[in-house]
Design an enzyme around this catalytic site. Sequence first.
Site, mmCIF file in Angstrom:
data_model
loop_
_atom_site.group_PDB
_atom_site.id
_atom_site.type_symbol
_atom_site.label_atom_id
_atom_site.label_comp_id
_atom_site.label_asym_id
_atom_site.label_seq_id
_atom_site.Cartn_x
_atom_site.Cartn_y
_atom_site.Cartn_z
ATOM 1 N N GLY A 60 0.828 -1.194 0.000
ATOM 2 C CA GLY A 60 0.000 0.000 0.000
ATOM 3 C C GLY A 60 0.863 1.244 0.000
ATOM 4 N N THR A 76 3.166 4.458 1.158
ATOM 5 C CA THR A 76 4.311 4.622 2.041
ATOM 6 C C THR A 76 3.883 5.214 3.376
ATOM 7 O OG1 THR A 76 5.898 4.741 0.236
ATOM 8 C CG2 THR A 76 6.531 5.819 2.282
ATOM 9 N N GLY A 102 2.539 2.496 5.377
ATOM 10 C CA GLY A 102 3.671 1.610 5.673
ATOM 11 C C GLY A 102 4.459 2.094 6.883
ATOM 12 N N GLU A 120 5.481 -3.509 0.716
ATOM 13 C CA GLU A 120 5.636 -3.064 -0.684
ATOM 14 C C GLU A 120 4.910 -1.732 -0.762
ATOM 15 O OE1 GLU A 120 7.403 -4.462 -2.881
ATOM 16 O OE2 GLU A 120 7.614 -6.532 -2.208
ATOM 17 N N GLU A 161 3.722 10.596 -5.496
ATOM 18 C CA GLU A 161 3.105 9.519 -6.249
ATOM 19 C C GLU A 161 1.662 9.919 -6.560
ATOM 20 O OE1 GLU A 161 2.552 5.810 -4.132
ATOM 21 O OE2 GLU A 161 2.989 4.699 -5.964
#
Lengths: 510, 319, 291
Positions: free
Chosen positions: A267, A269, A272, A289, A420
């Site tokens: 998912g 960052t 994360g 990831e 992103e």
Amino acid sequence: MTTKRALDKKSKAQAAKIAPVEKLPKQAKTGAMKFEYAPSLESTDIVRIEKRNRLFIGGKFIEPSSEAYFTSMNPATGERLADIAEAGDADVDLAVRTARKTYENVWSKMSGRERGRYLFRIARLIQERSRELAVLETLDNGKPIRESRDVDVPLVAAHFFYHAGWADKLNYAFPGQNVSPLGVVGQIIPWNFPLLMAAWKIAPALACGNTVVLKPAETTSLSALLLAQVFQDAGLPDGVVNIVTGAGATGAALVNHPDVDKIAFTGSTDVGKIIARAVAGTKKRLTLELGGKSAHIIFEDAALDQALEGVINGIYFNQGHVCCAGSRLLLEESIAEEFVAKLKKRVAKLRVGNPLDKNTDIGAINSAGELKKIKKLIQLGKDEGGEFFEPTCAIPDKGFYQRPCFFSNVSSSFTLSRVEIFGPVLAVSTFRTSQEAVLKANDTPYGLAAGIWSEKGAKIHKVAGQLKAGVIWANTYNKFDPSAPFGGYNESGWGREGGRHGLSAYLDVR
Amino acid sequence: MRSVSMTDKAGRTLALLVPPVDEVGATERAEFFTKRSIKKESKIHALYLAISMCDLTTLEGADTPGRVRQMCEKARHPVPPDVFQSVAGQKNLPPIPSVAAVCVYPSMVSTAVKALAGSAINVASVATAFPSGQAPLKVKLDDTRFAVSEGANEIDMVINRGAFLSGDYQLVFDEIAATKEACGEAHLKVILETGELGSLDRVRLASEIAMRAGADFIKTSTGKIQPAATLPVTLVMLQAIQDFYMKTGKKIGMKPAGGIRTAKQAIQYLCMVNETMGSDWLTPDLFRFGASAMVNDILKQIFKEATGRYYYDRVFSLD
Amino acid sequence: MAIEKNLHVPKTIKLFINGEFPRTESGRHISLYEHGSQKVFAHVCRASRKDLRNAVAASLAARGEWEKRSAYNRAQILYRMAEMAEGHREEMVSLLTKINAASAGDANQSVDAAIEAFVYYAGFADKFSQVSGCVNPVSGPHHAFTTPEPVGCVAAIFDDNIESILALPIVAATLASVIASGNVVTALLPSNVSAQLAPLAEIFATSDLPKGVVNLLTGHQSELLDHLASHMEVQSICYVGSDRTTQEKLKTLGAENMKRVICFAPDANPTSLDRLAGFVEFKTVWHPIGH
């Protein structure tokens, strides 16, 4: 229809002299014809969607103790698709306890050979139900049926098939070391490849002897629940895989459950980092990831027509909802103008529309929220002064759609180059030397993937070595295979998925 | 980018910049067009278009005037109009078009010209010591001039592969330029015989040379060598045409030939043209199929659309 | 006139940054005493945040060159460290016996283990990528291979409570394993054993190791650890120790730039593939196979 021949039929000799064919004019007189593709819709008859979708725990579909449900939409129409159970803390606890019991009593006692047999059966059942899975995935996610049919589902089957064979060969994966499973694994997956991410997570976990509690993304739970039916049909022992649907709170309950041995997350960052901090004080293993802002470098000596396709595939595949999307295009200055011209022509040819249409190249954005985020970043790009290109193609009036687009003349300091976007938006800038290309490519906190296009082998190897990214696609892009490790450097994550290296995420190797 | 330099007849140097081709990428892209799903009215539209782009061809040692005349009849009326009317009448389908051209050996040109009198169908002749091209230039040019004088308005020449493969690109260029001159007003299609070139890079280079030397069309194959036309080869040639157009503003035609037998394949090629070149190239003036066997398969598909039945060849003749 | 026997020259143990031996810019020190006495044996620099920043900057500057060195060259340099360590044997033994009252036998064993670590990783530098890399049999016309690459700039943090006699081989093995694959490192040495470890700096300084590849700091962990763990240029932390609070802190602070925090218990095997594998990133490269 054909060119009318101005041939004097009476005299061959004369014919030869008087120009048998009119010089074909620039505007062909027969008139070039527009070739429209009629809608070619994949039938949805094959899929039966339950109105209310329950949790999958202990091999059965059960009501959530919270009794809460939320709505899942079809992003292509914005209409309600189904209701999904929202797992609360008690449900997550039940799922983890079930997984633990199954691990202790059943799965860890089973031989690798036997585990492998189940995985092989699952792989085959996925192939047999491939159309159903593909259609459901497209309905729930909004991705084009061509992609769910030709990319997602075949890869899902391949992942189970590949990992099935590892189950009884784990001692060959790490020669000279001892391996043992970790226990109960909590897995949290995103909405961009719902089924494929489930396969990436579940297949290696089971092959390595762990039991699983999986939490799909809240906007895309349905294909995971269909996968649960596949597990039932394959005879997978109850409780080996448990699926708890829900949103962030459900995920947090799983991450924070004390009896989970490992968390695997795919998912953003940001999330994360939250998870990394949440498990910092525990013995839980963690693989991640995360996001990316991958560079796609085109050198002047590249096979430009193929590079163009690589760029298109790199950023517009799956509406750009791809963590490894080649979202920063770096063009060598000598070919930049020519390439951008080609890119404009090509982007204008992409077909945006109903994901169920077999000719759709770009489907629906997964949710209203994502679309809003993308639109906001596009506006920001315009404000920052990027040169914007977007084709004028029609898009459906209902549902969530974004035309494929790009910004050229983008600077590294633009927001577009740094964050992103997770949508079909490409940022194009230029470089002068390969050193500069590498510098720009590495100028990001991420490090998931990168693309290089050049026909010069030595350059490819040199640049591939210098790029700080976990996956380098040279003269190709967005290729995936269960045998090829995938994962990022730096803030793109921890660990690898796929291949021998992916196994270590689910094993204690000593 | 590979640079090959040519000198034209006027002594000017032409620098040909030939971009490299990645075979795997080109093949992947070409195969993409096999995934397009063309249905209903767009399928009918594409099938009609494909027939109108066909070059019906007979290039056998055993060709006779009788055989050529029969083929010319098929070219005029791929289906007898009454037969088609009786089957497709209710569906209100337009009449089946005639094909774009017939393609024969030079000695058969006059027969074809006579047989096609009054029609819009072009007569194409192979020339330049087809299919091998292994003859002195003088012979090749005489061959060409003869075909034109017999009434051919399209010439399908072969490039000198011997010269090409030995690196004598200038000779290849000069022969094409000379043949173009010999054609007069006839249209020149230059056959690269891609099955003998060995790589897509060379296909791209040969395309550049042919276009620079004066080709009106570039064509994949003679039909005598396998592999003949393939989707990747056609894609690379189309991309060469596209780049040439971007540079010069000149539209060159494309003709894949050999190996295309089905309506399904025809539609794949048309999708490729549509998405690579745009609709400007969707005309027989700029795109042809060298595919005789394909016509009947297309007709069967049209009949299927008209009647719902899977059809056989016997209703329209096996020619 | 003879100098009084006890009037030796006490050594000042300096930092090792960018191949040089600077004093701490802060002008602070820690005193070390001989075993069981109040006798100052040596002064150690008490590194400041600024020293730490300089050390990380030095390692960053060294990163590109060290990464680029051939594995064979790195192996040669690591073996040179073993040779240099052999040359420093007597010094290291005497430090251990004097400060820790270790027996000569134990002290020698400790030195042996340190030398063995250098030799072991010298031998692994040019093999581990063969052991841990592979060609992936992907479906389709592509060649895909996976190779380990150094993770980059590593912070090595050693627990203060590591038993003195073990510290030498642990630190030697840890640093050797981290740099063997091409990483650069800034280490925070256990403060109570800093003096015994001082010869290591001299070994690194004289083994043809490019400056900045290894940087050694002494000081108070309480002052430095947070800054090292939260430093955004550091990609990975190697923690040797068993303190769970420290581990949690390192992981929490490190999460901001997704540092890989790898922990080893002090008694974990110092010579193993694990130690190398913890500090690499696997890179998968794809290329089409065509004409």
